[in-house]
Every structure is written in C-alpha cells, then in structure tokens.
Design a protein around this motif. Structure first.
Motif, PDB file in Angstrom:
ATOM      1  N   CYS A   1      16.939 -30.573 -30.017  1.00  0.00           N
ATOM      2  CA  CYS A   1      18.758 -31.090 -29.306  1.00  0.00           C
ATOM      3  C   CYS A   1      19.477 -30.718 -30.912  1.00  0.00           C
ATOM      4  O   CYS A   1      19.476 -31.173 -31.690  1.00  0.00           O
ATOM      5  CB  CYS A   1      18.770 -32.081 -28.555  1.00  0.00           C
TER       6      CYS A   1
ATOM      7  N   CYS B   1      25.208 -28.272 -21.261  1.00  0.00           N
ATOM      8  CA  CYS B   1      24.696 -28.715 -20.690  1.00  0.00           C
ATOM      9  C   CYS B   1      24.596 -29.914 -19.991  1.00  0.00           C
ATOM     10  O   CYS B   1      24.541 -30.421 -18.827  1.00  0.00           O
ATOM     11  CB  CYS B   1      23.411 -29.480 -21.578  1.00  0.00           C
ATOM     12  N   HIS B   2      25.822 -30.152 -20.617  1.00  0.00           N
ATOM     13  CA  HIS B   2      26.643 -32.140 -19.934  1.00  0.00           C
ATOM     14  C   HIS B   2      27.453 -31.294 -18.843  1.00  0.00           C
ATOM     15  O   HIS B   2      27.901 -31.532 -17.293  1.00  0.00           O
ATOM     16  CB  HIS B   2      26.621 -32.648 -20.890  1.00  0.00           C
TER      17      HIS B   2
ATOM     18  N   CYS C   1      25.682 -29.542 -15.649  1.00  0.00           N
ATOM     19  CA  CYS C   1      24.657 -30.765 -14.762  1.00  0.00           C
ATOM     20  C   CYS C   1      25.169 -31.332 -13.774  1.00  0.00           C
ATOM     21  O   CYS C   1      27.191 -31.913 -14.007  1.00  0.00           O
ATOM     22  CB  CYS C   1      23.644 -31.379 -15.953  1.00  0.00           C
TER      23      CYS C   1
ATOM     24  N   ASN D   1      24.845 -35.714 -16.922  1.00  0.00           N
ATOM     25  CA  ASN D   1      23.794 -36.258 -17.681  1.00  0.00           C
ATOM     26  C   ASN D   1      24.628 -35.793 -18.996  1.00  0.00           C
ATOM     27  O   ASN D   1      24.726 -35.026 -19.551  1.00  0.00           O
ATOM     28  CB  ASN D   1      22.508 -35.454 -17.476  1.00  0.00           C
TER      29      ASN D   1
ATOM     30  N   GLN E   1      23.143 -35.262 -21.941  1.00  0.00           N
ATOM     31  CA  GLN E   1      21.890 -34.776 -22.173  1.00  0.00           C
ATOM     32  C   GLN E   1      21.799 -35.457 -23.957  1.00  0.00           C
ATOM     33  O   GLN E   1      20.452 -35.642 -24.234  1.00  0.00           O
ATOM     34  CB  GLN E   1      21.641 -33.808 -22.090  1.00  0.00           C
TER      35      GLN E   1
ATOM     36  N   GLN F   1      18.898 -37.550 -25.730  1.00  0.00           N
ATOM     37  CA  GLN F   1      17.479 -36.951 -26.316  1.00  0.00           C
ATOM     38  C   GLN F   1      17.652 -37.140 -28.336  1.00  0.00           C
ATOM     39  O   GLN F   1      16.721 -37.673 -28.366  1.00  0.00           O
ATOM     40  CB  GLN F   1      18.341 -35.222 -26.971  1.00  0.00           C
TER      41      GLN F   1
ATOM     42  N   LEU G   1      20.568 -42.894 -19.992  1.00  0.00           N
ATOM     43  CA  LEU G   1      19.889 -41.427 -18.354  1.00  0.00           C
ATOM     44  C   LEU G   1      20.672 -41.971 -16.690  1.00  0.00           C
ATOM     45  O   LEU G   1      20.669 -41.545 -16.190  1.00  0.00           O
ATOM     46  CB  LEU G   1      18.643 -40.762 -18.964  1.00  0.00           C
TER      47      LEU G   1
ATOM     48  N   CYS H   1      20.911 -27.370 -16.358  1.00  0.00           N
ATOM     49  CA  CYS H   1      21.271 -27.668 -18.342  1.00  0.00           C
ATOM     50  C   CYS H   1      20.657 -26.857 -18.943  1.00  0.00           C
ATOM     51  O   CYS H   1      21.620 -26.311 -20.368  1.00  0.00           O
ATOM     52  CB  CYS H   1      20.906 -28.599 -18.345  1.00  0.00           C
TER      53      CYS H   1
ATOM     54  N   CYS I   1      22.335 -24.243 -22.014  1.00  0.00           N
ATOM     55  CA  CYS I   1      22.285 -24.668 -23.572  1.00  0.00           C
ATOM     56  C   CYS I   1      22.278 -23.583 -24.169  1.00  0.00           C
ATOM     57  O   CYS I   1      22.392 -22.884 -24.806  1.00  0.00           O
ATOM     58  CB  CYS I   1      20.701 -24.968 -23.908  1.00  0.00           C
TER      59      CYS I   1
ATOM     60  N   ILE J   1      14.886 -30.160 -21.551  1.00  0.00           N
ATOM     61  CA  ILE J   1      15.210 -31.171 -21.196  1.00  0.00           C
ATOM     62  C   ILE J   1      14.960 -31.999 -19.588  1.00  0.00           C
ATOM     63  O   ILE J   1      15.048 -32.907 -20.166  1.00  0.00           O
ATOM     64  CB  ILE J   1      17.205 -30.466 -20.673  1.00  0.00           C
TER      65      ILE J   1
ATOM     66  N   GLU K   1      13.752 -35.058 -19.934  1.00  0.00           N
ATOM     67  CA  GLU K   1      13.461 -36.148 -18.591  1.00  0.00           C
ATOM     68  C   GLU K   1      13.213 -37.618 -17.680  1.00  0.00           C
ATOM     69  O   GLU K   1      13.243 -38.374 -17.621  1.00  0.00           O
ATOM     70  CB  GLU K   1      14.936 -35.375 -17.929  1.00  0.00           C
TER      71      GLU K   1
END
Length: 480
Positions: A46, A54-55, A58, A62, A64, A68, A83, A101, A105, A117, A121
């Motif tokens: 990450c 990614c956030h 989602c 999340n 992330q 991460q 999480l 997500c 990325c 991801i 998770e």
C-alpha cells in the motif's frame, strides 16, 4: 507508512484457488489463504496515496491505507479495530465483494497490480476471530424497540448498528435460518455457511433476537409490527427474478437460477427439500442464460453435480479483455471476468438471444437461440439490439434463467405498513432510506434493486443512522 517503497519491489501475490480436481468434488470454499508473513508483505505494498481512491470507491468508506499499514506492522488487533468501524462484517465482504477498492487502487493504474485489499481484509477478520479479539458486547439499553424485516446483509448491518446503540432489535426472517442472500443465494464454495452461523451466534449473544420462519404480513400482521415496535426497518431484498416469457417457458426443466442455488444450500445444511423440488444436473446438458455472477454460481454448482456439459450464454457482447476504454480508471472496469467456476469447465458465448424452448413430452430438450448485434445509438445513448436471423439449436436437459432481478415495486408489505401507520395508499422511499410512512424505513435491495452485498451493507448503515436520528430526536443525517 512502515515501508513506503515496498510497492516498487514487491509484486502482487494472490492466494489463488484450490486445484480444480480437488474442489470439483465438494462445496467447501475454493479460495485459499496466504501465510501471515506473506499477508503482511502484501499489505506493505500500500502506497499511502495522497488521495486514496480505494477509500473513495468503497461503498462502506473503508479506511484501507490505515489498516493496511497496521497489518504490515503486525498490529492485527488495531487493524481489525479500524476495519470494523466502517465494515460490520468483513468476513462477508472479504469473501464475496468484487473489490471495487482494488479496481481503483493507484497500483491498478500504474502497473495493473493493485494491493490485495479484499484478501487482506478477510485475513484480518479471521485473525480477529482466531485470537479472540472479537467478543460479545452488551450495550446499555435505551428502552426502545426496533423490528428489522429480513436478515440479509442490509438487515444484519442495520440490526447490528441499532443493537450497539442500545435499541432492542428483533429480526424477522421468513426462511428457515438467518442470512438471506448470504445463506440461500451464494454457494457454499464462495461463502461457507459456518461463517454466517459464527456471526449470527455472536449477534444473538449481544442481544439481537432472531425470529425465523416468520413471514411479516402473514404470520404477523403489519399492524402488530407497528404497534409493538418504535420503528420498523424493511430489508426484504429484491427477490423476483427476471423471467423469459418465450415459447416453451413452461416446459419441465426450465428453472430460475435460485431454484438450483437455494435448494442446494438447503440440502447442504440439512434443511429438508421436497423430492419434487430437488434439481440434479448429474449427467445432463446444462444451459445457463445470463452472464453475471448468479450465472457463474450455477456453473459451479452444475460442475459439482458432474453435469455432462455446461454452457453459459449472454445477450450482451463479450467484454474486452484486460482493459476497457469505456470504463477507465478509477471506474470499475467492465472487462471479461473468468470466475473459479468458469475455470472448472464451461462453454461461454455472447450475443445470443433466446427465441424459444423446445421439448418432448413436456420436458425441455433444446433451446433455439439467435445471434444479435448491438447498434450504437445516435448521440451516445443506449445501443439498440438487432436480431441477425442467424439461428441455431443448443441441446439442453436443464435450463437456468440467471438474468437478474426486477426492481421491487413499492407496494405489498410497504403499502400494508403505510396503511397501518396513517391510512396512506402509497408509499415512497427516499435516498436516506426513510419512507413516507412514519416509523417505517427501508434499506438494501428493497430500495436500490438487486445490487452488491457491500452496497446493501452500506445501505443498512444509513438506515440504522436514520432510525437512530428519528428515535432519539437528533437531526437527520445528510442525504448523499
């Protein structure tokens, strides 16, 4: 970040699937797991982007990059705590989410190797269960009661969030066990039902009451529901499958996809299924109409029945492989998807419309299909389908319709509840999950139409927040 340059030297590594020759004979989960060491190495990739797409992608919001980094550092408890603030049930999304997500990325854009991801998770939540980080919570009760109708992903999230806020929550489920789509729609080889049972047991320990085998509107009236509870949340899903009303539709052997999937899951759980409702694909030529995830699930189930041949057809064109300029990053790419079920054996075809089902003695034996082409509309509108006249016959002993679900009509139970509240004949649901009938809220596929598990969960979060605002007298949350 612990290692801000790891993405330059470490490649994406997926856990992959169990070998086909091994998994084809059982319904256990097909996906494997990496070691904790490899998982931490994958988390180190990450980049801690300035703008974490990614956030952004989602539906649950999340965080992330935060978890991460904690995972990379071996801080499993802290990773789970972050999480779980946004995702109530990572053990579900970590298995069945299409990982919007990952598609957004930055490493997907730069080298087509996004951070793993979704797998990370799942690893975090499984470690949390294994290490005892997840324990029952006993909220302080506020004296108010909420009914949740439906125990799919949206209903479970709404129930969990409201219970944690101190409401006494009762979940009504018409089927034999809680879980909704998770239990009766998704095959065990993608989501083992022990995973659902583990979470339901935890929710029960925390005080949520599950009443299964209860159909609201039949076994308990809407009036009783309104009288007994301070608020009602409808999470009844979108259960009506899209039909194909062509010649021969009534032939024996033509089924909706969920006829196969739901009954198979019941049999695996030891739930009695009448002999006349059981479907076996063993030794048969199976045709699946519809190219989405539900169709893929039918492919995997038919393969495990050891069907003689499995064919899946789709009316839309074959998607591009790898990259689609029509859906550029960070959008979710509409590209060719090959599932674990497809890898097990399946003939896939596109641009085929179904003209009629053909049978003998009332039993389906073949399907007439016709090739179609899609003509771009002027001005960039929806392309128009044109039948080419090129027809052929596909032999089939079983046909499964996996063409999605129709949007639920806002009537039936919704209208009955509205009449119980204030005598209205019609009811509407706004974007905040609030209905036009006081005390009645809705979430999940009942609002949006059939969608993703992760989006249903996000809808359940919104509904819980709105119900809390309504019952506590707080200002309503902003609509999106």
């Amino acid at each position: 970040m612990g290692d801000p340059r790891a993405f330059l030297t470490i490649h994406r590594k997926e856990a992959g699937y169990r070998p086909v020759h091994e998994r084809i004979d059982d319904f256990s989960e097909v996906e494997q797991t990496l070691s904790t060491g490899d998982r931490r190495i994958q988390a180190s990739r990450c980049m801690d982007c300035g703008v974490p797409f990614c956030h952004w992608a989602c539906p649950l919001g999340n965080k992330q990059p935060e978890w991460q980094d904690m995972l990379y550092k071996g801080q499993w408890l802290e990773a789970y705590q972050v999480l779980s603030t946004t995702c109530d049930f990572p053990e579900f999304t970590g298995r069945v989410c299409p990982a919007l997500c990952e598609k957004s990325c930055v490493l997907k854009l730069s080298c087509d190797e996004p951070v793993t991801i979704r797998e990370n998770e799942a690893a975090i939540v499984e470690a949390a269960f294994r290490e005892g980080y997840i324990r029952p919570v006993q909220p302080r009760r506020n004296g108010k009661r909420v009914a949740v109708v439906g125990s799919g992903p949206a209903g479970l999230v709404a129930a969990n969030r409201l219970n944690r806020k101190g409401y006494e929550v009762t979940v009504f489920e018409k089927h034999e066990k809680p879980g909704g789509l998770l239990r009766f729609g998704i095959p065990n080889f993608k989501l083992g039902k022990n995973v659902i049972d583990r979470r339901i047991h935890l929710l029960e320990e925390e005080g949520i009451i599950f009443r299964t085998g209860i159909c609201v509107g039949k076994d308990i009236s809407a009036r009783e529901l309104i009288d007994q509870f301070d608020a009602v949340c409808l999470a009844i899903g979108a259960e009506e499958p899209r039909d194909l009303p062509v010649e021969g539709r009534s032939l024996q052997g033509v089924h909706f996809a969920l006829d196969l999937l739901a009954n198979q899951n019941r049999l695996l759980e030891g739930i009695p299924v009448p002999e006349e409702a059981r479907i076996s694909c063993q030794g048969k030529r199976v045709l699946i109409i519809g190219g989405g995830d539900t169709g893929s699930d039918c492919v995997g189930t038919a393969n495990r029945h050891h069907a003689a041949q499995v064919t899946q057809i789709e009316i839309m064109p074959k998607p591009p492989v790898g990259y689609n300029p029509a859906t550029p990053w960070p959008m979710y790419p509409q590209v060719l998807k090959t599932s674990s079920s497809h890898e097990e054996g399946c003939v896939r075809r596109w641009n085929l419309a179904t003209n009629r089902f053909m049978g003998e003695n009332g039993v389906v034996k073949a399907v007439e299909v016709e090739e179609v082409e899609w003509i771009p509309a002027e001005g960039g509108g929806r392309p128009q389908m044109h039948k080419t006249g090129r027809k052929e016959i596909i032999e089939a002993d079983l046909v499964f319709l996996a063409m999605g679900f129709v949007h639920p009509v806002q009537e039936g139970l919704l209208t009955e509840l509205a009449l119980s509240v204030d005598g209205r004949q019609n009811i509407a649901v706004d974007v905040r999950q609030k209905t036009s009938a006081e005390k009645v809220f809705a979430c999940g596929d009942a609002v949006s139409g059939a969608s993703l598990v992760v989006k249903a969960m996000a809808s359940g979060k919104k509904a819980a927040a709105e119900i809390d605002c309504f019952l506590s007298g707080k200002r309503s949350i902003p609509s999106e």
